[in-house]
Design a protein around this motif. Structure first.
Motif, PDB file in Angstrom:
ATOM      1  N   LEU A  29      -7.500  -4.031   0.503  1.00  0.00           N
ATOM      2  CA  LEU A  29      -7.869  -3.339   1.737  1.00  0.00           C
ATOM      3  C   LEU A  29      -7.536  -4.134   2.997  1.00  0.00           C
ATOM      4  O   LEU A  29      -8.132  -5.171   3.269  1.00  0.00           O
ATOM      5  CB  LEU A  29      -9.361  -3.023   1.687  1.00  0.00           C
ATOM      6  CG  LEU A  29      -9.711  -1.783   2.469  1.00  0.00           C
ATOM      7  CD1 LEU A  29     -10.705  -0.961   1.703  1.00  0.00           C
ATOM      8  CD2 LEU A  29     -10.249  -2.139   3.817  1.00  0.00           C
ATOM      9  N   GLY A  30      -6.569  -3.630   3.776  1.00  0.00           N
ATOM     10  CA  GLY A  30      -6.172  -4.296   5.021  1.00  0.00           C
ATOM     11  C   GLY A  30      -6.566  -3.495   6.240  1.00  0.00           C
ATOM     12  O   GLY A  30      -7.130  -4.030   7.192  1.00  0.00           O
ATOM     13  N   PHE A  37      -8.279  -2.818  11.530  1.00  0.00           N
ATOM     14  CA  PHE A  37      -8.663  -3.903  10.620  1.00  0.00           C
ATOM     15  C   PHE A  37     -10.176  -4.034  10.551  1.00  0.00           C
ATOM     16  O   PHE A  37     -10.843  -3.951  11.572  1.00  0.00           O
ATOM     17  CB  PHE A  37      -8.071  -5.228  11.123  1.00  0.00           C
ATOM     18  CG  PHE A  37      -6.574  -5.194  11.254  1.00  0.00           C
ATOM     19  CD1 PHE A  37      -5.766  -5.495  10.169  1.00  0.00           C
ATOM     20  CD2 PHE A  37      -5.974  -4.833  12.450  1.00  0.00           C
ATOM     21  CE1 PHE A  37      -4.391  -5.439  10.278  1.00  0.00           C
ATOM     22  CE2 PHE A  37      -4.596  -4.778  12.565  1.00  0.00           C
ATOM     23  CZ  PHE A  37      -3.803  -5.082  11.476  1.00  0.00           C
ATOM     24  N   PRO A  38     -10.721  -4.282   9.364  1.00  0.00           N
ATOM     25  CA  PRO A  38     -12.150  -4.583   9.286  1.00  0.00           C
ATOM     26  C   PRO A  38     -12.392  -6.032   9.744  1.00  0.00           C
ATOM     27  O   PRO A  38     -11.439  -6.803   9.880  1.00  0.00           O
ATOM     28  CB  PRO A  38     -12.455  -4.420   7.800  1.00  0.00           C
ATOM     29  CG  PRO A  38     -11.166  -4.698   7.105  1.00  0.00           C
ATOM     30  CD  PRO A  38     -10.069  -4.289   8.051  1.00  0.00           C
ATOM     31  N   ALA A  39     -13.668  -6.365   9.937  1.00  0.00           N
ATOM     32  CA  ALA A  39     -13.984  -7.704  10.460  1.00  0.00           C
ATOM     33  C   ALA A  39     -13.425  -8.812   9.563  1.00  0.00           C
ATOM     34  O   ALA A  39     -13.074  -9.884  10.051  1.00  0.00           O
ATOM     35  CB  ALA A  39     -15.496  -7.851  10.595  1.00  0.00           C
ATOM     36  N   GLY A  40     -13.294  -8.544   8.260  1.00  0.00           N
ATOM     37  CA  GLY A  40     -12.830  -9.585   7.347  1.00  0.00           C
ATOM     38  C   GLY A  40     -11.331  -9.827   7.373  1.00  0.00           C
ATOM     39  O   GLY A  40     -10.841 -10.720   6.674  1.00  0.00           O
ATOM     40  N   VAL A  41     -10.600  -9.033   8.122  1.00  0.00           N
ATOM     41  CA  VAL A  41      -9.138  -9.218   8.152  1.00  0.00           C
ATOM     42  C   VAL A  41      -8.689  -9.484   9.589  1.00  0.00           C
ATOM     43  O   VAL A  41      -8.810  -8.631  10.450  1.00  0.00           O
ATOM     44  CB  VAL A  41      -8.403  -7.966   7.602  1.00  0.00           C
ATOM     45  CG1 VAL A  41      -6.893  -8.164   7.646  1.00  0.00           C
ATOM     46  CG2 VAL A  41      -8.846  -7.662   6.173  1.00  0.00           C
ATOM     47  N   GLU A  42      -8.199 -10.702   9.816  1.00  0.00           N
ATOM     48  CA  GLU A  42      -7.629 -11.031  11.132  1.00  0.00           C
ATOM     49  C   GLU A  42      -6.141 -10.749  11.090  1.00  0.00           C
ATOM     50  O   GLU A  42      -5.487 -11.005  10.068  1.00  0.00           O
ATOM     51  CB  GLU A  42      -7.804 -12.517  11.403  1.00  0.00           C
ATOM     52  CG  GLU A  42      -9.155 -12.915  11.928  1.00  0.00           C
ATOM     53  CD  GLU A  42      -9.193 -14.415  12.116  1.00  0.00           C
ATOM     54  OE1 GLU A  42      -8.727 -14.916  13.159  1.00  0.00           O
ATOM     55  OE2 GLU A  42      -9.647 -15.096  11.177  1.00  0.00           O
ATOM     56  N   ALA A  43      -5.610 -10.270  12.215  1.00  0.00           N
ATOM     57  CA  ALA A  43      -4.194  -9.892  12.228  1.00  0.00           C
ATOM     58  C   ALA A  43      -3.495 -10.467  13.445  1.00  0.00           C
ATOM     59  O   ALA A  43      -4.112 -10.668  14.500  1.00  0.00           O
ATOM     60  CB  ALA A  43      -4.080  -8.372  12.259  1.00  0.00           C
ATOM     61  N   ARG A  44      -2.201 -10.736  13.290  1.00  0.00           N
ATOM     62  CA  ARG A  44      -1.367 -11.086  14.440  1.00  0.00           C
ATOM     63  C   ARG A  44       0.045 -10.593  14.182  1.00  0.00           C
ATOM     64  O   ARG A  44       0.457 -10.416  13.026  1.00  0.00           O
ATOM     65  CB  ARG A  44      -1.402 -12.593  14.718  1.00  0.00           C
ATOM     66  CG  ARG A  44      -0.742 -13.445  13.663  1.00  0.00           C
ATOM     67  CD  ARG A  44      -0.959 -14.929  13.939  1.00  0.00           C
ATOM     68  NE  ARG A  44      -0.207 -15.749  12.996  1.00  0.00           N
ATOM     69  CZ  ARG A  44      -0.404 -17.056  12.809  1.00  0.00           C
ATOM     70  NH1 ARG A  44      -1.334 -17.695  13.486  1.00  0.00           N
ATOM     71  NH2 ARG A  44       0.347 -17.715  11.940  1.00  0.00           N
TER      72      ARG A  44
END
Ligand code: AMP
Length: 550
Positions: free
Chosen positions: A335-336, A360-367
């Motif tokens: 799950l992303g 994104f949910p709180a558990g997935v940081e993105a850049r």
């Protein structure tokens, strides 16, 4: 200052114990192809999983973190394996039954699997491989299927039901470190050898909690989820563990994955939710268009694994089934993102959010990272490669029994983020829109053309069932798009000029319109049901396609 809180490990054992007691009445229903499906409660699954753990340890000698593989359809016995194997400290290794045999053998040998639990109907796939699988000491067979091919094989053979019968329903579950390996899954490996992703107890536990949040799938014990996504494809997107955690009933299709039985099981079992890749939903739509069935119980569907064409979402809206787009990878548990629109919008205003890959949910940081390695703003316009990190995201690949874990530079950044290989933009409010896989994007005259955008636009045409667009070499522009289309049954022939005009009218820039076209019988699919564009590129290169150039 350290906290004053208890440090209780987050383990699959906890999920097993919780599901079988607090949610003991919830059910797993497995389709059998006979008048009655097979039904079993979570309490019974828990007891049977405990018996399985006893059998694996006492009879088969499974010890420590040895790997126990499964070559199985989605069914209740597979759920038992999901719970028993990690809880006893061993590692569940789900095998993809659609892989070419050589790749399957490579994976079993790389993981050094000691036991394989196999569905009887899959013995014709497994048995010829056994001479090439020296690590396998035991084969455990479950469910219907001819056993005769097993005569004379080297590993010891057991019948699942006989193996677990009469074993204790208690087990001295070990105290596990939550960072220990619980399960492993190999990526489908379109280039090079497949890569093993090893999930920890902690990552599975936290991922399950996220799956259960309302901002993700948000199911409860009042729901039944139809788990079409295979248990060998990123742990069926985490559903078996997540559902056991919150008492969600499961409907398992076993080997009945064709559109007609899927439609039948939806109509008769009335699941409230389902999860599968777009090709499944395309097939089901064609089926219920030809032979109508009532799908209306299935109010919410999680669709992901490949881009969902907006036209598909619209078609299901009309059937009262809301497809929610999700993005993820084997490396992300998976799950992303999920595309629930923000609050307070009208149906029309929600639409542009629903067709993104989601937020994104709180558990997935993105850049987002640009071609020169620069970090790009979230402005809905700057396109770059997506990188992610978080507690259920892989930090490496399995390096084999004696090797260290692998961190190839093209998959992990120096500071430990996962390079997804997906290219896209992120809006100011955090919604991801993927434009392509980095390797599928069409580089024409120094500009990028999104193959996905062309495909989505084509699949909105009433005569087009499926469309796949790939880059082909072009003397003048470097690369140009080749559009391959599958026509719907009864479509009135092909008029490529009309299709091109349709693309232009749907907003595709003129310079992006394909001039090479081909009608094909079906889009080739990967082992997990996604468009296999490398096959189309190869067919084109070898002159196997009948291409019209406008
Ligand atoms: P796998 O590990 O086999 O599940 O493949 C993961 C890849 O599938 C991702 O890196 C994406 O390229 C693709 N994918 C998954 N979900 C989506 C989606 N919703 N839209 C577009 N591509 C997707």
């Amino acid at each position: 200052m350290l906290s004053t809180m208890q440090d209780v490990p987050l383990t699959v054992t906890r999920i097993l114990h919780h599901g079988m007691t607090i949610h003991g009445k919830s059910q797993v229903t497995t389709w059998t192809g006979e008048p009655e499906p097979h039904r079993v409660t979570f309490a019974e699954i828990g007891a049977r999983a405990t018996r399985l753990a006893n059998a694996l340890r006492d009879e088969l000698g499974v010890d420590g973190d040895q790997r126990v593989a499964t070559l199985m359809w989605n069914n209740s016995v597979h759920v038992e394996a999901y719970l028993a194997i990690p809880s006893m400290g061993a590692v569940l290794h789900t095998l993809n039954l659609r892989l070419p045999p050589e790749q399957l053998a490579w994976i079993v040998n790389h993981a050094d699997d000691k036991v394989v639990i196999v569905n009887g109907s899959l013995l014709p796939l497994l048995v010829p491989l056994l001479p090439h699988l020296p690590s396998i000491e035991h084969v455990v067979v479950s469910g219907p299927g001819d056993r005769s091919a097993l005569a004379g094989v080297t590993p010891r053979v057991h019948e699942y039901e006989e193996l677990i019968a009469g074993r204790p329903t208690t087990y001295d579950w070990p105290e596990l470190d939550e960072r220990q390996a619980a399960a492993m899954c190999y990526t489908s490996g379109t280039t090079g050898d497949p890569k093993g992703v090893v999930y920890s107890h902690r990552s599975i536990y936290l991922h399950s909690m996220q799956v259960n949040m309302t901002e993700s799938m948000g199911l409860t014990d009042k729901d039944t989820t139809l788990v079409v996504v295979p248990q060998f494809h990123v742990n069926a997107w985490g559903l078996p563990h997540a559902t056991f955690m919150s008492g969600v009933n499961m409907l398992m299709p076993d080997r009945f994955l064709q559109p007609a039985p899927l439609a039948d099981m939806i109509e008769s079992e009335r699941p409230t939710h389902a999860a599968a890749v777009p090709t499944i939903w395309q097939g089901l739509l064609a089926e219920v268009t030809a032979n109508p069935r009532d799908l209306s119980s299935m109010a919410n569907v999680t669709i992901g694994g490949a881009a969902c064409p907006p036209s598909l979402m619209e078609a299901y809206d009309k059937l009262g089934v809301r497809l929610c787009h999700a993005w993820g990878m084997t490396e992300t548990s998976p799950l992303g993102t999920m595309a629930h629109p923000p609050a307070g919008l009208s149906t029309d205003e929600e639409w542009p959010y629903r067709v993104t890959q989601g937020r994104f949910p709180a558990g997935v940081e993105a850049r987002l990272v640009g071609p020169g390695g620069e970090h790009l703003p979230w402005d809905g316009e700057s396109a770059g490669e997506l990188e992610v990190r978080g507690p259920w995201i892989a930090s490496a690949y399995y390096g084999g029994a004696d090797g260290e874990h692998l961190r190839p530079e093209d998959k992990f950044s120096e500071d430990g983020w996962l390079k997804t290989g997906d290219v896209g933009v992120i809006s100011t409010d955090g919604y991801l829109t993927l434009t392509d896989r980095a390797k599928d994007v069409i580089k024409s005259g120094g500009e990028w053309i999104s193959s996905v955008e062309l495909e989505n636009a084509l699949m909105a045409h009433p005569d087009v069932a499926e469309a796949a667009v790939v880059a082909v070499p072009d003397e003048k522009w470097g690369e140009r798009p080749l559009a391959t289309v599958v026509l719907k049954e009864g479509a009135a022939g092909t008029d490529y000029e009309a299709l091109k005009e349709f693309l232009a009218e749907s907003g595709i820039a003129k310079w992006q319109l394909p001039e090479r076209w081909s009608v094909i019988a079906a889009v080739p699919k990967t082992s997990v049901g996604k468009f296999d564009k490398k096959v189309i590129r190869k067919q084109y290169a070898e002159g196997e396609l009948d291409v019209t150039q406008l």
